[in-house]
Design a protein around this motif. Sequence first.
Motif, PDB file in Angstrom:
ATOM      1  N   LEU A 148       0.879  -1.171   0.000  1.00  0.00           N
ATOM      2  CA  LEU A 148       0.000   0.000   0.000  1.00  0.00           C
ATOM      3  C   LEU A 148       0.917   1.221   0.000  1.00  0.00           C
ATOM      4  CD1 LEU A 148      -3.052   0.829   0.225  1.00  0.00           C
ATOM      5  CD2 LEU A 148      -2.607   1.163   2.640  1.00  0.00           C
ATOM      6  N   SER A 149       1.321   1.659  -1.204  1.00  0.00           N
ATOM      7  CA  SER A 149       2.307   2.734  -1.305  1.00  0.00           C
ATOM      8  C   SER A 149       1.687   4.123  -1.324  1.00  0.00           C
ATOM      9  CB  SER A 149       3.173   2.540  -2.547  1.00  0.00           C
ATOM     10  OG  SER A 149       2.366   2.515  -3.705  1.00  0.00           O
ATOM     11  N   ASN A 150       0.379   4.205  -1.614  1.00  0.00           N
ATOM     12  CA  ASN A 150      -0.295   5.499  -1.627  1.00  0.00           C
ATOM     13  C   ASN A 150      -1.781   5.282  -1.406  1.00  0.00           C
ATOM     14  OD1 ASN A 150      -1.489   4.780  -4.139  1.00  0.00           O
ATOM     15  ND2 ASN A 150       0.365   5.429  -5.172  1.00  0.00           N
ATOM     16  N   LEU A 151      -2.482   6.359  -1.128  1.00  0.00           N
ATOM     17  CA  LEU A 151      -3.934   6.288  -0.952  1.00  0.00           C
ATOM     18  C   LEU A 151      -4.522   7.658  -1.276  1.00  0.00           C
ATOM     19  CD1 LEU A 151      -6.431   4.637  -0.059  1.00  0.00           C
ATOM     20  CD2 LEU A 151      -6.040   5.522   2.246  1.00  0.00           C
ATOM     21  N   ALA A 152      -5.469   7.670  -2.208  1.00  0.00           N
ATOM     22  CA  ALA A 152      -6.158   8.905  -2.581  1.00  0.00           C
ATOM     23  C   ALA A 152      -7.649   8.717  -2.348  1.00  0.00           C
ATOM     24  CB  ALA A 152      -5.896   9.239  -4.043  1.00  0.00           C
ATOM     25  N   VAL A 153      -8.333   9.818  -2.104  1.00  0.00           N
ATOM     26  CA  VAL A 153      -9.787   9.787  -1.938  1.00  0.00           C
ATOM     27  C   VAL A 153     -10.385  10.894  -2.799  1.00  0.00           C
ATOM     28  CG1 VAL A 153      -9.756  11.268   0.118  1.00  0.00           C
ATOM     29  CG2 VAL A 153     -11.701   9.746  -0.290  1.00  0.00           C
ATOM     30  N   SER A 154     -11.544  10.596  -3.376  1.00  0.00           N
ATOM     31  CA  SER A 154     -12.236  11.574  -4.202  1.00  0.00           C
ATOM     32  C   SER A 154     -13.732  11.450  -3.984  1.00  0.00           C
ATOM     33  CB  SER A 154     -11.901  11.345  -5.681  1.00  0.00           C
ATOM     34  OG  SER A 154     -12.488  12.339  -6.479  1.00  0.00           O
ATOM     35  N   MET A 155     -14.434  12.587  -4.060  1.00  0.00           N
ATOM     36  CA  MET A 155     -15.889  12.589  -3.901  1.00  0.00           C
ATOM     37  C   MET A 155     -16.473  13.790  -4.621  1.00  0.00           C
ATOM     38  SD  MET A 155     -16.098  13.803   0.062  1.00  0.00           S
ATOM     39  CE  MET A 155     -14.606  12.979   0.552  1.00  0.00           C
ATOM     40  N   SER A 156     -17.737  13.651  -4.973  1.00  0.00           N
ATOM     41  CA  SER A 156     -18.433  14.736  -5.671  1.00  0.00           C
ATOM     42  C   SER A 156     -18.674  15.920  -4.744  1.00  0.00           C
ATOM     43  CB  SER A 156     -19.775  14.232  -6.200  1.00  0.00           C
ATOM     44  OG  SER A 156     -19.564  13.226  -7.148  1.00  0.00           O
ATOM     45  N   SER A 157     -18.786  17.089  -5.357  1.00  0.00           N
ATOM     46  CA  SER A 157     -19.069  18.318  -4.626  1.00  0.00           C
ATOM     47  C   SER A 157     -20.209  19.051  -5.330  1.00  0.00           C
ATOM     48  CB  SER A 157     -17.829  19.215  -4.609  1.00  0.00           C
ATOM     49  OG  SER A 157     -18.161  20.523  -4.226  1.00  0.00           O
ATOM     50  N   LYS A 158     -21.078  19.659  -4.566  1.00  0.00           N
ATOM     51  CA  LYS A 158     -22.168  20.419  -5.189  1.00  0.00           C
ATOM     52  C   LYS A 158     -21.668  21.746  -5.759  1.00  0.00           C
ATOM     53  CE  LYS A 158     -23.813  22.483  -0.866  1.00  0.00           C
ATOM     54  NZ  LYS A 158     -24.973  22.667  -0.004  1.00  0.00           N
ATOM     55  N   TYR A 159     -20.418  22.121  -5.462  1.00  0.00           N
ATOM     56  CA  TYR A 159     -19.874  23.392  -5.907  1.00  0.00           C
ATOM     57  C   TYR A 159     -19.047  23.293  -7.176  1.00  0.00           C
ATOM     58  CZ  TYR A 159     -21.203  24.545  -1.157  1.00  0.00           C
ATOM     59  OH  TYR A 159     -21.909  24.708  -0.004  1.00  0.00           O
ATOM     60  N   ASP A 160     -18.722  22.075  -7.609  1.00  0.00           N
ATOM     61  CA  ASP A 160     -17.842  21.903  -8.759  1.00  0.00           C
ATOM     62  C   ASP A 160     -18.249  20.636  -9.503  1.00  0.00           C
ATOM     63  OD1 ASP A 160     -15.719  21.770 -10.556  1.00  0.00           O
ATOM     64  OD2 ASP A 160     -14.205  22.244  -9.061  1.00  0.00           O
ATOM     65  N   PRO A 161     -18.332  20.681 -10.832  1.00  0.00           N
ATOM     66  CA  PRO A 161     -18.707  19.468 -11.575  1.00  0.00           C
ATOM     67  C   PRO A 161     -17.633  18.367 -11.502  1.00  0.00           C
ATOM     68  CG  PRO A 161     -18.185  21.251 -13.090  1.00  0.00           C
ATOM     69  CD  PRO A 161     -18.170  21.829 -11.704  1.00  0.00           C
ATOM     70  N   ALA A 205      -8.847   8.077  -8.899  1.00  0.00           N
ATOM     71  CA  ALA A 205      -9.934   8.235  -7.925  1.00  0.00           C
ATOM     72  C   ALA A 205     -10.923   9.300  -8.394  1.00  0.00           C
ATOM     73  CB  ALA A 205      -9.368   8.599  -6.555  1.00  0.00           C
ATOM     74  N   GLN A 206     -10.415  10.384  -8.923  1.00  0.00           N
ATOM     75  CA  GLN A 206     -11.272  11.468  -9.386  1.00  0.00           C
ATOM     76  C   GLN A 206     -12.136  11.025 -10.566  1.00  0.00           C
ATOM     77  OE1 GLN A 206      -9.230  15.054 -10.786  1.00  0.00           O
ATOM     78  NE2 GLN A 206     -10.559  16.216  -9.419  1.00  0.00           N
ATOM     79  N   ARG A 207     -11.558  10.318 -11.517  1.00  0.00           N
ATOM     80  CA  ARG A 207     -12.329   9.855 -12.680  1.00  0.00           C
ATOM     81  C   ARG A 207     -13.374   8.816 -12.273  1.00  0.00           C
ATOM     82  NH1 ARG A 207      -7.267  10.310 -14.830  1.00  0.00           N
ATOM     83  NH2 ARG A 207      -6.864   8.062 -14.840  1.00  0.00           N
ATOM     84  N   LEU A 208     -13.023   7.929 -11.335  1.00  0.00           N
ATOM     85  CA  LEU A 208     -13.983   6.920 -10.873  1.00  0.00           C
ATOM     86  C   LEU A 208     -15.110   7.553 -10.060  1.00  0.00           C
ATOM     87  CD1 LEU A 208     -11.563   4.006  -9.934  1.00  0.00           C
ATOM     88  CD2 LEU A 208     -13.144   4.095 -11.873  1.00  0.00           C
ATOM     89  N   ALA A 209     -14.789   8.568  -9.257  1.00  0.00           N
ATOM     90  CA  ALA A 209     -15.825   9.271  -8.489  1.00  0.00           C
ATOM     91  C   ALA A 209     -16.785   9.986  -9.428  1.00  0.00           C
ATOM     92  CB  ALA A 209     -15.188  10.257  -7.512  1.00  0.00           C
ATOM     93  N   LYS A 210     -16.273  10.563 -10.493  1.00  0.00           N
ATOM     94  CA  LYS A 210     -17.133  11.246 -11.463  1.00  0.00           C
ATOM     95  C   LYS A 210     -18.034  10.240 -12.166  1.00  0.00           C
ATOM     96  CE  LYS A 210     -17.166  14.630 -15.121  1.00  0.00           C
ATOM     97  NZ  LYS A 210     -16.407  15.609 -15.856  1.00  0.00           N
ATOM     98  N   ARG A 211     -17.478   9.089 -12.491  1.00  0.00           N
ATOM     99  CA  ARG A 211     -18.230   8.050 -13.203  1.00  0.00           C
ATOM    100  C   ARG A 211     -19.314   7.424 -12.327  1.00  0.00           C
ATOM    101  NH1 ARG A 211     -16.948   4.494 -17.548  1.00  0.00           N
ATOM    102  NH2 ARG A 211     -17.978   2.472 -17.318  1.00  0.00           N
ATOM    103  N   THR A 212     -18.997   7.167 -11.055  1.00  0.00           N
ATOM    104  CA  THR A 212     -19.916   6.430 -10.182  1.00  0.00           C
ATOM    105  C   THR A 212     -20.763   7.318  -9.284  1.00  0.00           C
ATOM    106  OG1 THR A 212     -18.264   6.217  -8.428  1.00  0.00           O
ATOM    107  CG2 THR A 212     -18.337   4.453 -10.092  1.00  0.00           C
TER     108      THR A 212
END
Length: 124
Positions: free
Chosen positions: A48-61, A81-88
Motif C-alpha cells: 500500500l504505497s499510496n492512498l487517494a480519496v475523491s468525492m463529488s461536490s455540489k460546488y464543482d462538476p 480516484a477522481q475519474r472513478l468518483a465522477k463516473r460512479t
Amino acid sequence: MTEILNGSDFGGISVHNFSEKILEQVVHFHAMKLNGGFFLWIGSAPVLSNLAVSMSSKYDPMPLSTLVMGDPSNTAANSLAQRLAKRTKKQVFVSYSLPMTDSSLSLLVENRIKKEMELHPENF
C-alpha cells in the motif's frame, strides 16, 4: 441481501478480487464495496504505497480529490480516484501501487476497471 464474490462480508463491506495480465505484467485488483462508496487497490505486489480519496461536490462538476498518503509527485491514484468518483457519483478510495514505467499501462488498467464495473456493478 448482499451478494459476495471472491471474498467475505464484513459487516456490510463486500470484497471482490480480480487479476489480469496487462503488458506482460500480472495486475491484481482488490475492490471493497463500502456504504456509499468503494476502496480499490491496484498492484502487482502486496504493498500500500499510496492512498487517494475523491468525492463529488455540489460546488464543482469535477469531484474533489486529495492524496491521503504517498508521494505527491505520483498523481496516478489521485487522478484515477477522481475519474472513478465522477463516473460512479460515489466516494472513492484508490491505492495505485504499480510502477509508472509505461504510460499506456495506466490507460489499460483503467479500461480493465471499467470493464469489471460493467460486468459486476454490484461490487462497486
